[in-house]
Enzyme design. Structure first.
Site, PDB file in Angstrom:
ATOM      1  N   HIS A   6     -20.522  16.683 -19.346  1.00 12.01           N
ATOM      2  CA  HIS A   6     -21.643  16.432 -18.800  1.00 12.01           C
ATOM      3  C   HIS A   6     -22.671  15.269 -19.596  1.00 12.01           C
ATOM      4  O   HIS A   6     -22.634  15.469 -20.958  1.00 12.01           O
ATOM      5  CB  HIS A   6     -22.602  17.765 -18.748  1.00 12.01           C
ATOM      6  CG  HIS A   6     -24.151  17.549 -18.095  1.00 12.01           C
ATOM      7  ND1 HIS A   6     -24.237  17.089 -16.642  1.00 12.01           N
ATOM      8  CD2 HIS A   6     -25.143  17.388 -18.763  1.00 12.01           C
ATOM      9  CE1 HIS A   6     -25.505  17.002 -16.503  1.00 12.01           C
ATOM     10  NE2 HIS A   6     -26.266  17.108 -17.562  1.00 12.01           N
TER      11      HIS A   6
ATOM     12  N   ILE B 100      -9.566  -7.827   0.183  1.00 13.28           N
ATOM     13  CA  ILE B 100      -9.731  -9.328  -0.574  1.00 13.28           C
ATOM     14  C   ILE B 100     -10.919 -10.071  -0.220  1.00 13.28           C
ATOM     15  O   ILE B 100     -11.799 -10.666  -0.774  1.00 13.28           O
ATOM     16  CB  ILE B 100      -8.314 -10.045  -0.352  1.00 13.28           C
ATOM     17  CG1 ILE B 100      -7.259  -9.171  -1.072  1.00 13.28           C
ATOM     18  CG2 ILE B 100      -8.607 -11.442  -0.823  1.00 13.28           C
ATOM     19  CD1 ILE B 100      -5.933 -10.034  -0.950  1.00 13.28           C
TER      20      ILE B 100
ATOM     21  N   VAL C  89       1.778 -13.243  -8.756  1.00 10.00           N
ATOM     22  CA  VAL C  89       0.584 -13.167  -7.811  1.00 10.00           C
ATOM     23  C   VAL C  89      -0.304 -12.390  -8.883  1.00 10.00           C
ATOM     24  O   VAL C  89      -1.688 -12.856  -8.927  1.00 10.00           O
ATOM     25  CB  VAL C  89       0.799 -12.685  -6.835  1.00 10.00           C
ATOM     26  CG1 VAL C  89      -0.654 -12.418  -5.929  1.00 10.00           C
ATOM     27  CG2 VAL C  89       1.566 -13.711  -5.892  1.00 10.00           C
TER      28      VAL C  89
ATOM     29  N   ALA D 213      -0.013  -3.880  -6.741  1.00  7.73           N
ATOM     30  CA  ALA D 213       0.629  -4.019  -7.978  1.00  7.73           C
ATOM     31  C   ALA D 213       1.179  -2.774  -8.409  1.00  7.73           C
ATOM     32  O   ALA D 213       2.335  -2.849  -8.887  1.00  7.73           O
ATOM     33  CB  ALA D 213      -0.382  -4.710  -8.903  1.00  7.73           C
TER      34      ALA D 213
ATOM     35  N   ASP E 285       5.831  -6.189  -2.750  1.00  4.93           N
ATOM     36  CA  ASP E 285       5.361  -6.670  -1.527  1.00  4.93           C
ATOM     37  C   ASP E 285       6.252  -6.801  -0.508  1.00  4.93           C
ATOM     38  O   ASP E 285       6.031  -7.099   0.844  1.00  4.93           O
ATOM     39  CB  ASP E 285       4.556  -7.892  -1.927  1.00  4.93           C
ATOM     40  CG  ASP E 285       2.953  -7.507  -2.326  1.00  4.93           C
ATOM     41  OD1 ASP E 285       2.851  -6.418  -2.730  1.00  4.93           O
ATOM     42  OD2 ASP E 285       2.141  -8.391  -2.411  1.00  4.93           O
TER      43      ASP E 285
HETATM   44  P1  FAD Z   1       4.202 -10.992  -6.797  1.00  7.01           P
HETATM   45  O1  FAD Z   1       3.378 -10.555  -7.772  1.00  7.01           O
HETATM   46  O2  FAD Z   1       4.094 -11.673  -5.431  1.00  7.01           O
HETATM   47  O3  FAD Z   1       5.286 -11.710  -7.764  1.00  7.01           O
HETATM   48  C1  FAD Z   1       6.524 -12.284  -7.098  1.00  7.01           C
HETATM   49  C2  FAD Z   1       7.007 -13.451  -8.287  1.00  7.01           C
HETATM   50  O4  FAD Z   1       8.139 -13.728  -7.667  1.00  7.01           O
HETATM   51  C3  FAD Z   1       5.950 -14.425  -8.056  1.00  7.01           C
HETATM   52  O5  FAD Z   1       5.810 -15.003  -9.444  1.00  7.01           O
HETATM   53  C4  FAD Z   1       6.963 -15.873  -7.252  1.00  7.01           C
HETATM   54  O6  FAD Z   1       6.705 -16.868  -8.110  1.00  7.01           O
HETATM   55  C5  FAD Z   1       8.235 -15.246  -7.844  1.00  7.01           C
HETATM   56  N1  FAD Z   1       9.505 -15.706  -6.785  1.00  7.01           N
HETATM   57  C6  FAD Z   1       9.359 -15.678  -5.516  1.00  7.01           C
HETATM   58  N2  FAD Z   1      10.430 -16.190  -4.954  1.00  7.01           N
HETATM   59  C7  FAD Z   1      11.028 -16.566  -6.176  1.00  7.01           C
HETATM   60  C8  FAD Z   1      12.538 -16.921  -6.188  1.00  7.01           C
HETATM   61  N3  FAD Z   1      13.222 -17.467  -5.021  1.00  7.01           N
HETATM   62  N4  FAD Z   1      13.048 -17.493  -7.258  1.00  7.01           N
HETATM   63  C9  FAD Z   1      12.163 -17.169  -8.404  1.00  7.01           C
HETATM   64  N5  FAD Z   1      10.960 -16.579  -8.418  1.00  7.01           N
HETATM   65  C10 FAD Z   1      10.610 -16.206  -7.157  1.00  7.01           C
HETATM   66  N6  FAD Z   1      -3.204  -5.265  -5.852  1.00  7.01           N
HETATM   67  C11 FAD Z   1      -3.510  -4.173  -6.722  1.00  7.01           C
HETATM   68  O7  FAD Z   1      -2.903  -3.098  -6.876  1.00  7.01           O
HETATM   69  N7  FAD Z   1      -5.025  -4.208  -7.201  1.00  7.01           N
HETATM   70  C12 FAD Z   1      -5.977  -5.172  -6.974  1.00  7.01           C
HETATM   71  O8  FAD Z   1      -6.975  -5.224  -7.286  1.00  7.01           O
HETATM   72  C13 FAD Z   1      -5.267  -6.361  -6.290  1.00  7.01           C
HETATM   73  N8  FAD Z   1      -5.954  -7.369  -6.035  1.00  7.01           N
HETATM   74  C14 FAD Z   1      -5.689  -8.550  -5.527  1.00  7.01           C
HETATM   75  C15 FAD Z   1      -6.365  -9.698  -5.139  1.00  7.01           C
HETATM   76  C16 FAD Z   1      -5.867 -10.646  -4.691  1.00  7.01           C
HETATM   77  C17 FAD Z   1      -6.823 -12.035  -4.350  1.00  7.01           C
HETATM   78  C18 FAD Z   1      -4.638 -10.808  -4.205  1.00  7.01           C
HETATM   79  C19 FAD Z   1      -4.156 -12.018  -3.393  1.00  7.01           C
HETATM   80  C20 FAD Z   1      -3.672  -9.812  -4.496  1.00  7.01           C
HETATM   81  C21 FAD Z   1      -4.167  -8.569  -4.816  1.00  7.01           C
HETATM   82  N9  FAD Z   1      -3.685  -7.464  -5.006  1.00  7.01           N
HETATM   83  C22 FAD Z   1      -4.056  -6.241  -5.849  1.00  7.01           C
HETATM   84  C23 FAD Z   1      -2.016  -7.341  -4.672  1.00  7.01           C
HETATM   85  C24 FAD Z   1      -1.090  -7.858  -5.711  1.00  7.01           C
HETATM   86  O9  FAD Z   1      -1.297  -8.754  -6.440  1.00  7.01           O
HETATM   87  C25 FAD Z   1       0.417  -7.653  -5.165  1.00  7.01           C
HETATM   88  O10 FAD Z   1       0.534  -6.558  -4.623  1.00  7.01           O
HETATM   89  C26 FAD Z   1       1.403  -7.756  -6.238  1.00  7.01           C
HETATM   90  O11 FAD Z   1       1.514  -8.979  -7.006  1.00  7.01           O
HETATM   91  C27 FAD Z   1       2.709  -7.428  -5.789  1.00  7.01           C
HETATM   92  O12 FAD Z   1       3.888  -7.658  -6.865  1.00  7.01           O
HETATM   93  P2  FAD Z   1       5.205  -8.173  -6.564  1.00  7.01           P
HETATM   94  O13 FAD Z   1       5.873  -8.014  -7.812  1.00  7.01           O
HETATM   95  O14 FAD Z   1       5.895  -7.527  -5.255  1.00  7.01           O
HETATM   96  O15 FAD Z   1       5.041  -9.663  -6.358  1.00  7.01           O
END
Ligand code: FAD
Length: 462
Positions: A439, A179, A43, A315, A307
Site C-alpha cells: 500500500h 495501432i 518489425v 511480439a 505473425d
Molecule cells: P517480424 O517482427 O515482422 O520480423 C520478421 C523479420 O523477417 C523482418 O525483420 C523481415 O525483414 C524478415 N524477413 C521476412 N522475410 C524474409 C526473408 N525471406 N529473408 C530474410 N528475412 C526476412 N506487438 C506487441 O506485442 N506489443 C506492441 O506494443 C506492439 N506494437 C506494435 C506497433 C506497431 C506500429 C506495429 C506495426 C506492430 C506492433 N506490434 C506489437 C506487433 C509486433 O511488432 C509483431 O507481432 C512482431 O514484430 C512479430 O514478430 P515476428 O518475429 O513474427 O516478425
C-alpha cells in the site's frame, strides 16, 4: 554462389520470433544461423512496438510539460524522433550483441527456400547458399494496403507514420484498432488534429464496450474525432493536403487532412520469393502457415512462428513460440499453451486483457463470477491523477479459478502480468485476494477485484 557450412538450425527472420529462436537454439548447443533481409530485431524493434512506445512516452512527457507551461514543451518533434531512434538503436544493438556472443551466425540478405533443406540468400555481391537440418520460419508481417488507398505520398502505413520529421497539422486514421488508437493519441498529444475512421461500431473492436469506454472518453477529451461505421473509399492528394472520401450510412462524406494513416491489419510475409510453394508448404486464405502444438509445419523439420501463424500478431507470442519450437527441435516435449497471452493497448488509459473475456465465457456457457474494482478511490491512482478505469476478474463460479482478466486504467500494461501469472498457475480469486499487496499501489485494485469475486462466489451470485 558462395556455399556456406551447413547448420543445425536455420532461422529466417530476426524479429522477436526469429532472434529469440536463434538465441535459444545456440544456447542449446546447436550450430545456428539467422537470415535477415532488413534490420536485426524485425518489425517490433524498428517500426513496431519499440518506436511506437518511445514516441508515446515522449508524447506523454510533452503533454505533462505543456500542462506545467514548461520550456520543455517547446522542444521540437525532432528531439522526440531522435529519442525514439536512440531507443531503437540501443534495442537492436542489444539484440545484435546477444546473437553474436551466443555464437549465432548472422546472414544478411533475403532467404529463398530451394528445397526443404536448402536456402539461397540474395544480397548485393555474391549470393550465398546454406543447408540446414531444421528451419524456423519467422518472416513476420507487413501493413495491409487498401486497393483504393495505396501507400505513397500523403497515404502512410504505420512505418512512415512513426518516422515523420514534423508534427502534422492534421491526420486522418483509417482503422480504429490498437495501432490506430495508439498513434492517433500520440499525435493528438503533440497537437495534431486527429480523425479516426472505424468501419465497425466502436474503436478497439476486440474489446467489450465497458472496457473501451474510458479510452473513448479520453480520445474525446484529447480532441480526437471518432467516426464509426465509416468506410474509406478514395483519396485525392494535392501539394499540401489530402481529401479522404468515406461512406457512412450509405452517404458519401469527406475529411481533409495533411496525411492519411491506413492501419487496417497486417499481412503475413509468406508470399513472394520465400519459396514455400517449392517445398510444398500450404498457407491459409490469410497467408498463415498451419502448425501443431510444437510450432511444427506439415514438413516435420520445418517450424513456423510469430505473425505468420494463427493467433494474435504480438511480439511476445512470437518469442514464446520461438522457445517452444527450438525446444521441440532439441527433442524436448515442449508444447504451446495459449491460455494466458496478454494483450495490451498503450492508449491512455491503458487497456490490457489476458485469458477469457466475459463475452467468451458467455459464448462457451461457462458459469463465471465477475469481480470488479475501480481505480477511482485507490490512493496511488489519486496521487497519479489517473483514476479512470477498473480491473475485472473472471473466475469460474464453481472452483473460483481465474479464467480471465481485463484492466483499463493507468499502468494496465504492467499490472496485467500478475493476472497472467494467476491464470498460468491455476490460482483462484481467493489466492489473489489473500495475497498481501503493498500500500499504496495500483496492484491493490487487483486484490479488491478478487475480493469482490470471492464475495460473489460465497453469496452464490454472478
Ligand atoms: P517480424 O517482427 O515482422 O520480423 C520478421 C523479420 O523477417 C523482418 O525483420 C523481415 O525483414 C524478415 N524477413 C521476412 N522475410 C524474409 C526473408 N525471406 N529473408 C530474410 N528475412 C526476412 N506487438 C506487441 O506485442 N506489443 C506492441 O506494443 C506492439 N506494437 C506494435 C506497433 C506497431 C506500429 C506495429 C506495426 C506492430 C506492433 N506490434 C506489437 C506487433 C509486433 O511488432 C509483431 O507481432 C512482431 O514484430 C512479430 O514478430 P515476428 O518475429 O513474427 O516478425
Amino acid at each position: 554462389m558462395n556455399q556456406l557450412e551447413p547448420v543445425d538450425t536455420l532461422v529466417i527472420g530476426s524479429g522477436p520470433g526469429g532472434y529469440v529462436a536463434a538465441l535459444r537454439s545456440a544456447q542449446l548447443g546447436m550450430k545456428t544461423a539467422v537470415v535477415e533481409r532488413g534490420q536485426i530485431g524485425g518489425v517490433c524493434t524498428h517500426v513496431g512496438c519499440i518506436p511506437s512506445k518511445a514516441l508515446i512516452a515522449e508524447a506523454h512527457r510533452y503533454n505533462l510539460h505543456k500542462q506545467w507551461n514548461s520550456a520543455v514543451a517547446s522542444a521540437s518533434f525532432e528531439d522526440a524522433q531522435a529519442f525514439k531512434q536512440a531507443v531503437v538503436n540501443k534495442q537492436s544493438g542489444g539484440v545484435n550483441y546477444l546473437l553474436k556472443t551466443a555464437g549465432v551466425t548472422i546472414l544478411e540478405g533475403e532467404a529463398s527456400l530451394i528445397d526443404d533443406h536448402t536456402v539461397t540468400i540474395k544480397r548485393p555481391g555474391t549470393d550465398q547458399q546454406v543447408s540446414f537440418t531444421c528451419a524456423i520460419l519467422a518472416t513476420g508481417s507487413r501493413p495491409i494496403e487498401l486497393q483504393a488507398l495505396p501507400f505513397g505520398g500523403r497515404i502512410l502505413s504505420s512505418t512512415e507514420a512513426l518516422s515523420l520529421s514534423q508534427i502534422p497539422a492534421s491526420l486522418v486514421i483509417i482503422g480504429g484498432g490498437y495501432i490506430g488508437v495508439e498513434l492517433g493519441q500520440m499525435y493528438a498529444k503533440f497537437g495534431t488534429k486527429v480523425t479516426i475512421l472505424e468501419g465497425g461500431g466502436q474503436v478497439l473492436p476486440g474489446f467489450e464496450v465497458d472496457l473501451a469506454a474510458p479510452v473513448i472518453r479520453q480520445l474525446n477529451s484529447d480532441g480526437i474525432t471518432v467516426i464509426t461505421g465509416a468506410t474509406a473509399v478514395k483519396a485525392e492528394q494535392d501539394a499540401d493536403s489530402l481529401t479522404l472520401h468515406y461512406l457512412k450510412n450509405q452517404e458519401q462524406h469527406f475529411v481533409k487532412a495533411e496525411y492519411a494513416l491506413v492501419t487496417v491489419g497486417r499481412k503475413a510475409n509468406t508470399d513472394g520469393s520465400l519459396g514455400l510453394d517449392r517445398i510444398g508448404l500450404q498457407v491459409s486464405s490469410k497467408g498463415l502457415i498451419e502448425t501443431d502444438e510444437q510450432c511444427r509445419t506439415s514438413i516435420p523439420h520445418i517450424f513456423a512462428i510469430g505473425d505468420i501463424t494463427k493467433g494474435p500478431a504480438l511480439a511476445h507470442k512470437a518469442s514464446y513460440e520461438a522457445k517452444v519450437a527450438v525446444e521441440a527441435i532439441a527433442g524436448e516435449p515442449s508444447a504451446v499453451d495459449y491460455k494466458a497471452i496478454p494483450l495490451v493497448v498503450f492508449s491512455e488509459p491503458e487497456l490490457a486483457s489476458v485469458g477469457l473475456s466475459e463475452t467468451e465465457c458467455k459464448a462457451k456457457a461457462i458459469p463465471v463470477v465477475i469481480g470488479k474494482s475501480s481505480f477511482s478511490i485507490n490512493g496511488r491512482s489519486l496521487a497519479l491523477k489517473a483514476t479512470d478505469g477498473f480491473v475485472k476478474i473472471i473466475a469460474d463460479q464453481a472452483s473460483g479459478i481465474v479464467l480471465g482478466a481485463q484492466i483499463v486504467g493507468v499502468e494496465a500494461s504492467t499490472l496485467i502480468s500478475e493476472l497472467a501469472l494467476a491464470i498460468e498457475l491455476g490460482a483462484t480469486a481467493e489466492d489473489l485476494a489473500l495475497t498481501i499487496h503493498p500500500h499504496p499501489t495500483l496492484g491493490e485494485v487487483i486484490m479488491e477485484a478478487a475480493e469482490n469475486a470471492v464475495r460473489k462466489i460465497m453469496r452464490n451470485v454472478t
